[in-house]
Scaffold this active site. Structure first.
Site, short mmCIF file in Angstrom:
data_model
loop_
_atom_site.label_atom_id
_atom_site.label_comp_id
_atom_site.label_asym_id
_atom_site.label_seq_id
_atom_site.Cartn_x
_atom_site.Cartn_y
_atom_site.Cartn_z
N GLU A 20 48.01 -30.31 -49.82
CA GLU A 20 49.17 -30.55 -50.68
C GLU A 20 49.40 -29.33 -51.56
O GLU A 20 48.74 -29.18 -52.59
CB GLU A 20 48.92 -31.78 -51.56
CG GLU A 20 48.51 -33.03 -50.81
CD GLU A 20 47.67 -33.95 -51.69
OE1 GLU A 20 48.13 -34.33 -52.78
OE2 GLU A 20 46.53 -34.27 -51.31
N HIS B 190 50.34 -39.33 -59.07
CA HIS B 190 51.49 -39.21 -58.16
C HIS B 190 52.76 -39.87 -58.70
O HIS B 190 53.46 -40.58 -57.98
CB HIS B 190 51.14 -39.78 -56.79
CG HIS B 190 50.14 -38.94 -56.04
ND1 HIS B 190 49.94 -37.61 -56.29
CD2 HIS B 190 49.30 -39.25 -55.01
CE1 HIS B 190 49.02 -37.13 -55.45
NE2 HIS B 190 48.61 -38.10 -54.68
N HIS C 214 52.77 -35.01 -48.80
CA HIS C 214 51.45 -35.65 -48.68
C HIS C 214 51.12 -36.11 -47.26
O HIS C 214 50.58 -37.19 -47.06
CB HIS C 214 51.38 -36.83 -49.66
CG HIS C 214 50.00 -37.15 -50.14
ND1 HIS C 214 49.01 -37.62 -49.32
CD2 HIS C 214 49.44 -37.07 -51.37
CE1 HIS C 214 47.91 -37.83 -50.02
NE2 HIS C 214 48.15 -37.50 -51.27
#
Ligand SMILES: *[C@@H]1O[C@H](CO)[C@@H](O)[C@H](O)[C@H]1NC(C)=O
Ligand SMILES: *[C@@H]1O[C@H](CO)[C@@H](O)[C@H](O)[C@H]1NC(C)=O
Length: 369
Positions: free
Chosen positions: A335, A128, A203
């Site tokens: 996602e 991420h 998210h």
């Protein structure tokens, strides 16, 4: 004869004082219509009994209120009380993650004959966007509109070399209530000087029974995909594609999250290859989720090749809103994004944008009850 010059002098003095203090930053927060820059705030979007709150910390959805058929409104996303907890958060509740969402194997990739090294923050991999990805920075509030279709546009400039990535990148995220019980999320990115990978993901953790209603194991989920990209023991894609037929990953027909979760160690955390035909705007049907208890449901469309389905496996009594502790499977994520570790897999759709190209990621959520 002496009055008008005196008044004029007074006016000039007041005007001078106003501009002097304004230049020091006074009045800014209270000036109607002006939006404070680089300060963290919470912004509300509302249409009837459908509303959400957004913070420019990580372009994060803090809450989303949705009624059920009896008019009982619940907050259906996981999150924290107050912005402070988002700073230490490790679950990425509600945030926009980037510059590259998901994992990059070994924390490096090769682009235009140069190796880029990134911070490793998840075993030996980059997850991420690194230590301080887009979910852990202050975005600028660019625009905010009310009326029938309230929206907010957030902007972030990521500098060349930030978290190891090449190129000065400008990204925008707009959250908009685009119709009754309808939310669109539109993201774009442009790079000015060097080619770079870009893969943003929203998210949010959904629990349509309410964020504090327990697990999502009885939620019915449908995912419009016939293949997944299987991963090795470090959650890195092997590069192959696997049909979902006859596996616990098959959600082509609606099935409860819990119906086969025990057959997968830990639970779902996998990228699906979206397979429904895109419309004229490149939007595909991604997934549908329904909570049988409350009757609340969502449908998701997006213009991305994949969706990471995550069943909140690692939630380990995270202290959340109203002091509620979130345990494993208390929320699920859908996602939409490019495939994980695409920078190291030439057979996956490319995530590289060069100067002059535009990264675009659009999502449409339709809620019902
Ligand atoms: C975040 O973590 C730091 C360092 O551990 C700690 O000092 C701070 O109190 C934490 N903030 C919140 C809001 O929990
Ligand atoms: C990206 O989005 C912002 C906000 O909507 C918009 O002003 C800008 O023109 C978009 N950029 C591109 C290249 O489409």
């Amino acid at each position: 004869m002496s009055r008008p010059p005196l008044l004029l002098a007074l006016c000039l003095l007041l005007a001078f004082a106003f501009f002097f203090f304004q230049s020091l930053g006074f009045f800014r927060a209270s000036t109607i219509g002006a939006v404070p820059r680089k300060t963290v705030g919470i912004y509300a979007l509302r249409k009837g009994d459908f509303s959400l709150k957004i913070t420019n910390w990580g372009a994060t959805v803090v809450s989303l209120l949705l009624p059920d058929s009896t008019g009982n409104v619940a907050d259906v996303v996981l999150g924290y009380d107050g912005i402070g907890h988002y700073i230490n958060d490790t679950a990425y509740f509600g945030a926009v993650v980037g510059r590259v969402a998901n994992r990059i194997a070994g924390g490096h990739f090769l682009l235009n004959r140069k190796v880029y090294k990134l911070p490793v923050n998840s075993d030996k991999n980059t997850l991420h966007g690194g230590d301080r990805g887009f979910s852990k920075v202050i975005w600028t509030v660019k625009e905010k509109g009310g009326g029938d279709f309230p929206y907010i546009t957030l902007y972030y400039h990521s500098f060349d070399g930030e978290e190891g990535f090449p190129g000065d990148l400008d990204v925008y995220v707009t959250y908009k209530i685009s119709g009754p019980y309808e939310l669109t999320v539109r993201m774009n990115g442009t790079v000015t000087n060097k080619a770079t990978p870009v893969n943003l993901a929203q998210h949010s953790y959904w629990n349509l029974g309410g964020h504090d209603s327990g697990t999502i194991l009885s939620h019915m989920v449908q995912i419009f995909a016939s293949e997944i990209t299987p991963v090795d023991e470090n959650l890195i894609p092997t590069g192959s594609f696997q049909k979902v037929t006859g596996t616990p990953y098959d959600f082509r027909k609606p099935a409860s999250v819990g119906s086969r979760i025990n057959q997968i160690s830990g639970g779902y955390d996998i990228n699906y290859v979206l397979s429904s035909a895109p419309d004229a705007h490149g939007m595909r049907k991604v997934a549908a989720v329904r909570d049988p208890q409350s009757g609340r449901a969502l449908q998701l469309w997006a213009n991305q090749p994949g969706v990471q389905f995550y069943s909140g496996n690692y939630l380990n009594n995270v202290r959340g809103k109203n002091g509620h502790d979130y345990g494993p499977h208390n929320g699920l994520c859908l996602e939409t994004q490019g495939f994980p570790d695409a920078v190291n897999h030439p057979n996956f759709p490319s995530q590289i944008i060069s100067p002059g190209q535009v990264y675009r990621h659009d999502m449409l959520f339709k809620f019902s009850f």
